[in-house]
Design a protein around this motif. Structure first.
Motif, PDB file in Angstrom:
ATOM      1  N   GLY A 290      33.865  56.747 -55.139  1.00  0.00           N
ATOM      2  CA  GLY A 290      33.235  55.529 -54.570  1.00  0.00           C
ATOM      3  C   GLY A 290      31.994  55.262 -55.048  1.00  0.00           C
TER       4      GLY A 290
ATOM      5  N   GLY B  17      27.516  48.477 -52.080  1.00  0.00           N
ATOM      6  CA  GLY B  17      26.864  49.190 -51.143  1.00  0.00           C
ATOM      7  C   GLY B  17      26.943  50.674 -51.172  1.00  0.00           C
ATOM      8  N   ALA B  18      27.043  51.079 -52.372  1.00  0.00           N
ATOM      9  CA  ALA B  18      27.158  52.574 -52.686  1.00  0.00           C
ATOM     10  C   ALA B  18      26.242  52.989 -53.721  1.00  0.00           C
ATOM     11  CB  ALA B  18      28.676  53.010 -53.277  1.00  0.00           C
TER      12      ALA B  18
ATOM     13  N   SER C 284      36.290  58.969 -44.722  1.00  0.00           N
ATOM     14  CA  SER C 284      35.941  57.758 -44.747  1.00  0.00           C
ATOM     15  C   SER C 284      34.456  57.807 -44.584  1.00  0.00           C
ATOM     16  CB  SER C 284      36.508  56.873 -43.374  1.00  0.00           C
ATOM     17  OG  SER C 284      35.466  57.092 -42.287  1.00  0.00           O
ATOM     18  N   PRO C 285      33.691  56.779 -45.067  1.00  0.00           N
ATOM     19  CA  PRO C 285      32.310  56.682 -45.152  1.00  0.00           C
ATOM     20  C   PRO C 285      31.629  57.008 -43.860  1.00  0.00           C
ATOM     21  CG  PRO C 285      32.922  55.042 -46.402  1.00  0.00           C
ATOM     22  CD  PRO C 285      34.359  55.436 -45.778  1.00  0.00           C
TER      23      PRO C 285
ATOM     24  N   ARG D 246      25.504  57.744 -50.525  1.00  0.00           N
ATOM     25  CA  ARG D 246      26.232  56.398 -50.132  1.00  0.00           C
ATOM     26  C   ARG D 246      27.393  56.348 -50.984  1.00  0.00           C
ATOM     27  NH1 ARG D 246      22.282  51.782 -50.233  1.00  0.00           N
ATOM     28  NH2 ARG D 246      22.084  52.754 -52.289  1.00  0.00           N
ATOM     29  N   TRP D 247      28.626  55.917 -50.392  1.00  0.00           N
ATOM     30  CA  TRP D 247      29.845  55.502 -51.064  1.00  0.00           C
ATOM     31  C   TRP D 247      30.727  54.884 -50.338  1.00  0.00           C
ATOM     32  CZ3 TRP D 247      34.534  57.303 -49.214  1.00  0.00           C
ATOM     33  CH2 TRP D 247      34.378  58.016 -48.167  1.00  0.00           C
ATOM     34  N   GLN D 248      31.624  54.294 -50.929  1.00  0.00           N
ATOM     35  CA  GLN D 248      32.607  53.185 -50.323  1.00  0.00           C
ATOM     36  C   GLN D 248      34.061  53.329 -50.879  1.00  0.00           C
ATOM     37  OE1 GLN D 248      32.094  51.585 -47.446  1.00  0.00           O
ATOM     38  NE2 GLN D 248      30.047  52.040 -47.202  1.00  0.00           N
TER      39      GLN D 248
ATOM     40  N   ARG E  74      36.690  52.458 -53.297  1.00  0.00           N
ATOM     41  CA  ARG E  74      36.534  51.596 -54.406  1.00  0.00           C
ATOM     42  C   ARG E  74      38.022  51.587 -55.215  1.00  0.00           C
ATOM     43  NH1 ARG E  74      35.540  52.096 -59.763  1.00  0.00           N
ATOM     44  NH2 ARG E  74      35.763  54.375 -59.706  1.00  0.00           N
TER      45      ARG E  74
ATOM     46  N   ALA F 127      39.986  53.195 -43.510  1.00  0.00           N
ATOM     47  CA  ALA F 127      38.838  52.796 -44.430  1.00  0.00           C
ATOM     48  C   ALA F 127      38.989  52.146 -45.545  1.00  0.00           C
ATOM     49  CB  ALA F 127      37.957  53.881 -44.345  1.00  0.00           C
ATOM     50  N   TRP F 128      40.043  52.623 -46.151  1.00  0.00           N
ATOM     51  CA  TRP F 128      40.560  51.953 -47.437  1.00  0.00           C
ATOM     52  C   TRP F 128      41.415  50.666 -46.999  1.00  0.00           C
ATOM     53  CZ3 TRP F 128      38.752  56.476 -48.211  1.00  0.00           C
ATOM     54  CH2 TRP F 128      38.133  56.737 -49.711  1.00  0.00           C
TER      55      TRP F 128
ATOM     56  N   ALA G  70      38.786  47.817 -46.502  1.00  0.00           N
ATOM     57  CA  ALA G  70      38.222  47.536 -47.594  1.00  0.00           C
ATOM     58  C   ALA G  70      38.878  46.610 -48.446  1.00  0.00           C
ATOM     59  CB  ALA G  70      37.712  48.655 -48.162  1.00  0.00           C
TER      60      ALA G  70
END
Length: 533
Positions: free
Chosen positions: A317, A322-323, A347-348, A383-385, A387, A419-420, A423
Motif C-alpha cells: 500500500g 493518501g499513503a 485494513s488501514p 500510512r498505507w492504503q 493499492r 477495505a479493498w 477502495a
C-alpha cells in the motif's frame, strides 16, 4: 394471485439449498448437534501432530535433518565467529550432541511420546523462545519444517530448481539470511515473475515456507525467501542493538522493503545496503541478486504469514492515494503488483490480522484485543492504503487454538477484504475449515490440519489445509502476474472460481468472499462462497 403464490413457492424451493449451506450454517445453536459438529471440527487441529507422532519414518527423517542442520550452523559460526550471538538453548544442547545423534533422537522421542500418550499436548508445547535470541537458528527439530523438503532428501534441488543461499543487510545493517530460487533450464532471455515470501513471527523460520517456494518454482516463478531480523539464521539485532521479531514489528514492513530491493538488485543497480553496511561484519554478503538475469522487473508479488502478512498488507500500500511514498532505494515507485496475506490481511483502519486471534480474541475484552493489536502487531505502522489485488487467507482457531463455545461473528474475517472492496481494488478472502494459525508454516508437532498423512516415496503426501492454501495462492498470483502462453495464465480464473472442489474445506463459521474481474472483464463478486454464487 395463484400464479404469484406458485412463483414464490418455486423461488423458495430453489433458494432453500443455498440457505441451508449459507455461513453460518446449521445445526442450530445451542444444541447437542451443534456441539458434536464443533467437537469433530476442532479435532482437525490435532491431525498433523498425531500423524507425525505415529510415523517412525517421519521421526527418523526429522532427527537426521536436525543433526545435519545443527552441524551446518556450527560450521558457519566456526568459520565466521561474528555469528556467535545466534547461539540458543536448542543449539547449545545440539552442540553437545555432535558426533552422537542419540541426544537429538532422545529429544524427539520425548516429544512424540508425549504426543502419543496425549495428542492434545501439541496445544501446550512451548515455543521455547528465549528472551533475546532466535531459537530457530539451528533449523533443528520443529524449526526444520517439513524434513523431506531439504536437499539431503528431495531431488527437487537437482532436477527442478537452482537454489542459492544469500546473506544481505537490512536498512539497519542487520544480516538477513535467505535463499533465491529459480526453475532449472530457463531459456536465455526469458524473464519470470518474481515472488518474495516473508515469514510469520514467533520464530517461524524460512524453512517452514519452502512448500510454497517449491510450488512457485514449479509454476514458473523466481523466488526470494528469507528470515526477517530476529528470526532463523538472521541477526537478532542491528549493530546498534535495534531489535527484531515481535519486539519490533516494524521489521516486517521495513525488512520486506529491503528484501524487495535485494530481489531487484542487479549489475548497474546493486543493492544499496551492501555498500552502506559493508564494514559492519566480516561476513560475505551479496550485492546483487544472483538470479537477476531471469527476473522480470515488471512483475512482482509478495506473500507473507502472520506478522509477515501484516507486512505484506502495509508494503503493497505504499504510494497509494493518501499513503506514504515508496521507501525503497532502487525504485521511485512501489513495484509490487499483487499480494497474498496468510492469516492475515489487515485494513488501514483495523489491524486485526485475519483469523490469527481465533476463539481467544472472542473471549478477550475488546479493549484488550485492541491493545494487543496496537502494541504487538501494528505499532509504528506507516500510512498505507489498498493499492494492488490482494488475497487474504484465514484460520478458524488461530494462534492459541481454543474450541468455540458459541458461533463466532461470520463476517469478522472479512475486515481486510471489505477495505479493498471499498477502495475498488480486487480482493479475495477465504477461511480454511478446522485450521489454526500454523496452517501456513509446516512446523512439526504444532497443531494444524493434516499435512503429512503419508511419507510414501520419501516425501510428505496429501493433507487438508495446505493444498487449499497452495491452490488459491498460486491461482491468485497467476491471475495478476502471468502472461499469455505461460503456465497458469489460461486457467487462473477457473481455479479461483472452482468452488465445488474446495467448498468442503472452507469454514462453515466464517464467510469467504471474492471481488474481482476475470481476464475477460466479467465481474465475480460473492459475499459467501460456501453458500454458492
Amino acid at each position: 394471485m395463484l400464479t404469484v403464490i406458485r412463483s414464490a413457492a418455486v423461488a423458495l424451493v430453489t433458494l432453500l439449498p443455498t440457505l441451508a449451506s449459507a455461513v453460518p450454517e446449521g445445526p442450530t445453536y445451542p444444541s447437542p448437534a451443534w456441539a458434536a459438529r464443533e467437537t469433530a471440527n476442532y479435532a482437525k487441529v490435532l491431525e498433523a501432530p498425531t500423524e507425525q507422532a505415529f510415523n517412525p519414518a517421519f521421526l527418523r527423517r526429522l532427527s537426521t535433518q536436525s543433526l545435519l542442520n545443527t552441524t551446518d550452523l556450527l560450521l558457519r559460526n566456526t568459520l565466521d565467529p561474528s555469528w556467535v550471538l545466534a547461539y540458543t538453548p536448542t543449539l547449545a544442547a545440539a552442540i553437545q550432541a555432535l558426533g552422537d545423534g542419540t541426544p537429538v533422537q532422545r529429544t524427539l522421542d520425548n516429544v512424540y511420546a508425549l504426543l502419543r500418550n496425549d495428542p492434545s499436548a501439541s496445544l501446550r508445547l512451548p515455543l521455547n523462545v528465549p528472551i533475546a535470541l532466535p531459537v530457530c537458528a539451528s533449523y533443528a527439530l520443529q524449526c526444520a519444517g517439513d524434513p523431506y523438503r531439504w536437499p539431503s532428501a528431495d531431488p527437487f534441488y537437482t532436477l527442478e530448481a537452482n537454489v542459492e543461499p544469500v546473506v544481505f543487510y537490512d536498512s539497519g545493517c542487520a544480516r538477513l539470511s535467505g535463499r533465491v530460487w529459480k526453475p532449472r533450464g530457463v531459456l536465455p532471455g526469458r524473464r519470470l515473475p518474481g515472488i518474495v515470501i516473508q515469514n510469520g513471527s514467533v520464530q517461524a523460520p524460512e524453512t517452514a515456507y519452502w512448500w510454497m517456494a517449491q510450488a512457485l518454482v514449479r509454476a514458473g516463478y523466481t523466488v526470494l525467501s528469507f528470515d526477517p531480523r530476529g528470526q532463523g539464521r538472521s541477526d537478532f539485532a542491528t549493530p546498534d542493538l535495534q531489535q527484531g521479531t515481535n519486539i519490533n514489528p516494524s521489521v516486517f514492513w521495513t525488512g520486506l522493503v529491503d528484501a524487495i530491493d535485494f530481489m531487484r538488485s542487479r549489475p548497474g543497480k546493486p543493492y544499496p545496503n551492501a555498500a552502506r553496511c559493508g564494514r559492519s561484519y566480516p561476513t560475505r554478503t551479496a550485492s546483487i541478486n544472483p538470479f537477476h538475469a531471469v527476473l522480470d522487473l515488471d512483475r512482482l508479488g509478495i506473500v507473507g504469514h502472520s506478522l509477515g502478512a501484516v507486512g505484506v498488507s502495509i508494503v503493497q500500500g505504499y504510494g497509494a492515494a493518501g499513503a506514504d511514498p515508496w521507501p525503497g532505494k532502487l525504485d521511485s515507485r512501489n513495484p509490487v503488483d499483487v499480494a497474498v496475506a496468510w492469516d492475515g490481511l489487515i485494513s488501514p483502519a483495523d489491524g486485526t490480522p485475519g483469523g490469527a486471534g481465533g476463539a481467544l480474541f472472542d473471549r478477550l475484552p475488546e479493549l484488550l484485543t485492541r491493545s494487543i493489536v496496537d502494541r504487538l502487531i501494528t505499532r509504528d505502522e506507516p500510512r498505507w492504503q489498498p493499492r494492488v489485488p490482494t488475497m487474504g487467507q484465514s484460520s478458524e482457531y488461530g494462534l492459541a487454538p481454543l474450541p468455540f463455545t458459541a458461533p463466532p461473528e461470520p463476517e469478522s474475517h472479512k475486515i481486510g477484504f471489505k477495505a479493498w472492496q471499498l477502495a475498488g481494488v480486487p480482493s479475495y478472502e477465504l477461511s480454511i475449515r478446522g485450521s489454526t494459525h500454523y496452517e501456513w508454516s509446516q512446523i512439526p508437532t504444532f497443531p494444524t490440519t493434516s499435512w503429512c498423512p503419508s511419507t510414501a516415496g520419501g516425501r510428505c503426501n496429501g493433507g487438508f489445509g495446505r493444498p487449499m492454501a497452495e491452490h488459491y495462492t498460486l491461482a491468485w498470483l497467476d491471475r495478476w502476474l502471468k502472461r499469455s502462453g505461460e503456465t497458469g495464465y489460461a486457467t487462473a480464473d477457473a481455479r479461483l472460481l472452482d468452488d465445488s472442489s474446495w467448498r468442503d474445506r472452507s469454514s462453515f463459521y466464517y464467510r469467504s468472499a471474492r471481488s474481482f474481474s476475470t481476464r475477460g472483464g466479467v465481474a465475480k463478486v460473492c459475499e459467501d462462497i460456501r453458500a454458492g454464487c
